[in-house]
Design a protein around this motif. Structure first.
Motif, mmCIF file in Angstrom:
data_model
loop_
_atom_site.group_PDB
_atom_site.id
_atom_site.type_symbol
_atom_site.label_atom_id
_atom_site.label_comp_id
_atom_site.label_asym_id
_atom_site.label_seq_id
_atom_site.Cartn_x
_atom_site.Cartn_y
_atom_site.Cartn_z
ATOM 1 N N THR A 43 70.728 45.121 96.405
ATOM 2 C CA THR A 43 70.693 45.216 97.863
ATOM 3 C C THR A 43 71.533 46.409 98.306
ATOM 4 O OG1 THR A 43 70.441 42.826 98.079
ATOM 5 C CG2 THR A 43 71.211 44.021 100.033
ATOM 6 N N ARG A 44 70.936 47.255 99.135
ATOM 7 C CA ARG A 44 71.630 48.450 99.625
ATOM 8 C C ARG A 44 72.183 48.200 101.015
ATOM 9 N NH1 ARG A 44 68.155 52.282 100.619
ATOM 10 N NH2 ARG A 44 66.434 50.828 100.621
ATOM 11 N N MET A 45 73.343 48.785 101.300
ATOM 12 C CA MET A 45 74.020 48.582 102.586
ATOM 13 C C MET A 45 74.754 49.853 102.996
ATOM 14 S SD MET A 45 75.636 44.863 101.770
ATOM 15 C CE MET A 45 75.770 45.101 100.030
ATOM 16 N N ILE A 46 75.152 49.888 104.267
ATOM 17 C CA ILE A 46 76.016 50.947 104.802
ATOM 18 C C ILE A 46 77.333 50.305 105.188
ATOM 19 C CG2 ILE A 46 76.363 52.522 106.752
ATOM 20 C CD1 ILE A 46 74.353 53.690 104.980
ATOM 21 N N VAL A 47 78.439 50.931 104.782
ATOM 22 C CA VAL A 47 79.771 50.398 105.075
ATOM 23 C C VAL A 47 80.099 50.603 106.553
ATOM 24 C CG1 VAL A 47 82.236 50.645 104.596
ATOM 25 C CG2 VAL A 47 80.588 50.803 102.724
ATOM 26 N N ASN A 48 80.467 49.486 107.224
ATOM 27 C CA ASN A 48 80.874 49.528 108.640
ATOM 28 C C ASN A 48 82.383 49.437 108.816
ATOM 29 O OD1 ASN A 48 78.181 49.559 109.336
ATOM 30 N ND2 ASN A 48 78.071 47.371 109.674
ATOM 31 N N ALA A 49 83.033 48.653 107.948
ATOM 32 C CA ALA A 49 84.490 48.468 108.041
ATOM 33 C C ALA A 49 85.025 48.106 106.659
ATOM 34 C CB ALA A 49 84.835 47.364 109.039
ATOM 35 N N LEU A 50 86.267 48.504 106.416
ATOM 36 C CA LEU A 50 86.928 48.232 105.137
ATOM 37 C C LEU A 50 88.250 47.539 105.379
ATOM 38 C CD1 LEU A 50 86.344 51.746 103.548
ATOM 39 C CD2 LEU A 50 85.249 49.621 102.821
ATOM 40 N N ILE A 54 87.799 42.436 102.229
ATOM 41 C CA ILE A 54 86.412 42.306 102.697
ATOM 42 C C ILE A 54 85.848 43.691 103.018
ATOM 43 C CG2 ILE A 54 84.949 41.441 104.588
ATOM 44 C CD1 ILE A 54 85.840 39.167 102.940
ATOM 45 N N ILE A 55 84.573 43.887 102.679
ATOM 46 C CA ILE A 55 83.804 45.044 103.158
ATOM 47 C C ILE A 55 82.797 44.505 104.160
ATOM 48 C CG2 ILE A 55 82.124 46.826 102.571
ATOM 49 C CD1 ILE A 55 83.354 46.958 99.788
ATOM 50 N N VAL A 56 82.763 45.078 105.348
ATOM 51 C CA VAL A 56 81.760 44.729 106.354
ATOM 52 C C VAL A 56 80.666 45.785 106.253
ATOM 53 C CG1 VAL A 56 81.307 44.328 108.794
ATOM 54 C CG2 VAL A 56 83.560 43.774 107.838
ATOM 55 N N ALA A 57 79.412 45.344 106.066
ATOM 56 C CA ALA A 57 78.319 46.291 105.840
ATOM 57 C C ALA A 57 77.040 45.823 106.513
ATOM 58 C CB ALA A 57 78.091 46.459 104.342
ATOM 59 N N THR A 58 76.158 46.776 106.791
ATOM 60 C CA THR A 58 74.843 46.498 107.349
ATOM 61 C C THR A 58 73.817 46.643 106.235
ATOM 62 O OG1 THR A 58 75.495 47.343 109.503
ATOM 63 C CG2 THR A 58 73.139 47.172 109.087
ATOM 64 N N VAL A 59 72.962 45.630 106.077
ATOM 65 C CA VAL A 59 71.946 45.621 105.027
ATOM 66 C C VAL A 59 70.843 46.619 105.372
ATOM 67 C CG1 VAL A 59 70.270 44.183 103.795
ATOM 68 C CG2 VAL A 59 72.465 43.210 104.514
ATOM 69 N N LEU A 60 70.417 47.401 104.358
ATOM 70 C CA LEU A 60 69.401 48.433 104.561
ATOM 71 C C LEU A 60 68.014 48.050 104.069
ATOM 72 C CD1 LEU A 60 71.363 51.641 103.516
ATOM 73 C CD2 LEU A 60 70.821 50.859 105.823
ATOM 74 N N PHE A 70 79.379 40.331 105.018
ATOM 75 C CA PHE A 70 80.746 40.494 104.538
ATOM 76 C C PHE A 70 80.744 40.372 103.020
ATOM 77 C CE2 PHE A 70 80.786 38.685 108.770
ATOM 78 C CZ PHE A 70 81.632 39.566 109.445
ATOM 79 N N ILE A 71 81.265 41.368 102.343
ATOM 80 C CA ILE A 71 81.318 41.380 100.883
ATOM 81 C C ILE A 71 82.766 41.144 100.453
ATOM 82 C CG2 ILE A 71 80.796 42.689 98.786
ATOM 83 C CD1 ILE A 71 78.366 42.180 100.639
ATOM 84 N N PRO A 72 83.047 40.029 99.760
ATOM 85 C CA PRO A 72 84.418 39.748 99.325
ATOM 86 C C PRO A 72 84.720 40.381 97.969
ATOM 87 C CG PRO A 72 83.026 37.920 98.763
ATOM 88 C CD PRO A 72 82.145 38.924 99.477
#
Length: 167
Positions: A43-50, A54-60, A70-72
């Motif tokens: 699954t590909r994503m764009i990083v929104n916050a670090l 946790i990494i906050v990302a939008t799924v592409l 949210f990626i732990p």
């Protein structure tokens, strides 16, 4: 083994000890986190916050395209390692994803595909998989090099006859 050795050790399926990310970079999951929510390997994503944990990302891609997730950090253990002991690394299960292999792209629909072929494809069906990922011909760019490294407009789809012997 020293901690420096373990931190520098690179093995398949585990991110490097230190990963450098910033806002807006494309990343790819390398583990299944939540298949029902579409958070699977590839699954590909764009990083929104670090943050630290946790990494906050939008799924592409996929069914959850456009959703924020949210990626732990996780404890990751290599599945096949050539060192004589087991170890784990606590890390985000992601890698940078500015490009991907043909195999990793299988099953995805992409609006833009750039295909770099420095030598002929030698696995049966891979050329088809690579070319069929893109939604339209307009979104496809191919760079083919011949045996001397010169740009060409043709390539060979190499199929070894041994592949068909047991069929």
């Amino acid at each position: 083994f020293t901690s420096e050795f373990l931190n520098d050790y690179k093995c398949s399926g585990i991110p490097n000890h230190q990963i450098k990310l910033k806002l807006g970079v494309p990343i790819m999951l390398i583990r299944n986190i939540d298949q029902a929510a579409g958070l699977c390997n590839g699954t590909r994503m764009i990083v929104n916050a670090l943050t630290k944990y946790i990494i906050v990302a939008t799924v592409l891609n996929g069914n959850t395209m456009g959703e924020t997730t949210f990626i732990p950090r996780m404890s990751l253990t290599p599945s096949n390692s050539d060192i004589p002991f087991k170890f784990q690394r606590r890390q985000f299960p992601v890698i940078l994803c500015f490009a991907m292999t043909i195999n990793k792209s299988q099953g995805q629909s992409l609006s833009h595909v750039g295909l770099y072929l420095p030598r002929p494809i030698v696995t049966h069906g891979q050329l088809y998989v690579a070319l069929s990922r893109v939604k339209s011909r307009k979104g496809l760019k191919i760079l083919i090099l011949d045996d001397q490294g010169v740009v060409s407009n043709t390539t060979r789809n190499v199929v070894y006859q041994e592949v068909f012997e047991n069929i």
